[in-house]
Design a protein around this motif. Sequence first.
Motif, PDB file in Angstrom:
ATOM      1  N   GLU A  27      40.990 -16.201   1.867  1.00  0.00           N
ATOM      2  CA  GLU A  27      40.091 -15.332   1.101  1.00  0.00           C
ATOM      3  C   GLU A  27      40.893 -14.213   0.443  1.00  0.00           C
ATOM      4  O   GLU A  27      40.662 -13.871  -0.708  1.00  0.00           O
ATOM      5  N   LYS A  70      41.033 -18.381   7.496  1.00  0.00           N
ATOM      6  CA  LYS A  70      39.951 -18.129   6.548  1.00  0.00           C
ATOM      7  C   LYS A  70      40.173 -16.794   5.832  1.00  0.00           C
ATOM      8  O   LYS A  70      40.104 -16.707   4.607  1.00  0.00           O
ATOM      9  N   GLN A 117      42.695 -24.027   2.988  1.00  0.00           N
ATOM     10  CA  GLN A 117      42.206 -23.655   4.320  1.00  0.00           C
ATOM     11  C   GLN A 117      42.203 -24.844   5.272  1.00  0.00           C
ATOM     12  O   GLN A 117      42.529 -24.715   6.446  1.00  0.00           O
TER      13      GLN A 117
END
Length: 304
Positions: free
Chosen positions: A300, A296, A81
């Motif tokens: 995820e 993000k 990230q």
Amino acid sequence: EDLDKGMAKTKESVFMKLTRVVAGRSKVDDDVLDDLEEVLISSDVGVNTTLKIIERIQARVAKDKFLTTNELNTILREEIQALLIDDKVDKPRNLDVPDGVKPYVIMVVGVNGVGKTTTIGKLAYQFKKAGKHVVLGAADTFRAAAIDQLVVWSQRVGVPVVKQQMGSDPASVAFDTLASAKTQDADVVIIDTAGRLHNKVNLMNELSKIKKVMQKVVPDAPHEVLLVLDGSTGQNAFEQAKEFTKATEVTALAITKLDGTAKGGVVIGVSDQFQIPVKYIGIGEGMDDLQLFDGKIFVESLFK
Ligand code: GDP
């Protein structure tokens, strides 16, 4: 949810491979790191970025002495990230255009077949849905099919397109498009361009001429130069990014066809290597299958 569905292949594969690396191991050692390196490279993250990630993890292993494989997952997620530079640039991070910039001009570049026209159509659709007046410009005058396809998309979406005959001067089409957009008080202009990489000097000259001519109508145009890359083509995408960043300033990336690849690491590698934010991702052929990229959420979804 849409992203999960759209990226099902990428997700499954990268996740499965990572799980396999971790399975049955109690701690992160050199063997685990070797396997991890292999997974990242085979997922098209690219060698440079992969080595960067491995080095960072090594540093953390050294610092913490002992790292469980669970912790590895967390760290890997954090490091990936951190490499996605999407939040570090001062560009509009949504489909809205900045206040006071009218028309907002997007010049779209990329080689044939990567999904350039489709991405333009999807963008036009989403801007229109957001209440914006959109005008398209068919400045890829090299192929008749490119003009035809853009016309098809303009009809599908219901937005005007400015075009000339095949073979006409792309800069002249761009000029006409901006002039027409001004007359129509348009909010957004999206200009298609030809992406013939085999003649690099021509490419550079053509793009800079288009820019120069556009600036006669809108002095700070283009506000965005969007490079479209096919996320399923691995090393080719890196090569194309290299050539296009040499030929013109690229301010944002659109990575297409992430629904069709079990890899998807291009998103991480290209953005890191060229320091250009991924702004959009394509996850299907339909009008709705374009998403604003969120680092993000992307990471995820890879690890979920
Ligand atoms: P261009 O030559 O770069 O303008 O490419 P096109 O826009 O014509 O797209 C080439 C092919 O890729 C077409 O069949 C598109 O439907 C397909 N395509 C474009 N974007 C995506 C995507 O995100 N996912 C999938 N599965 N197909 C896509």
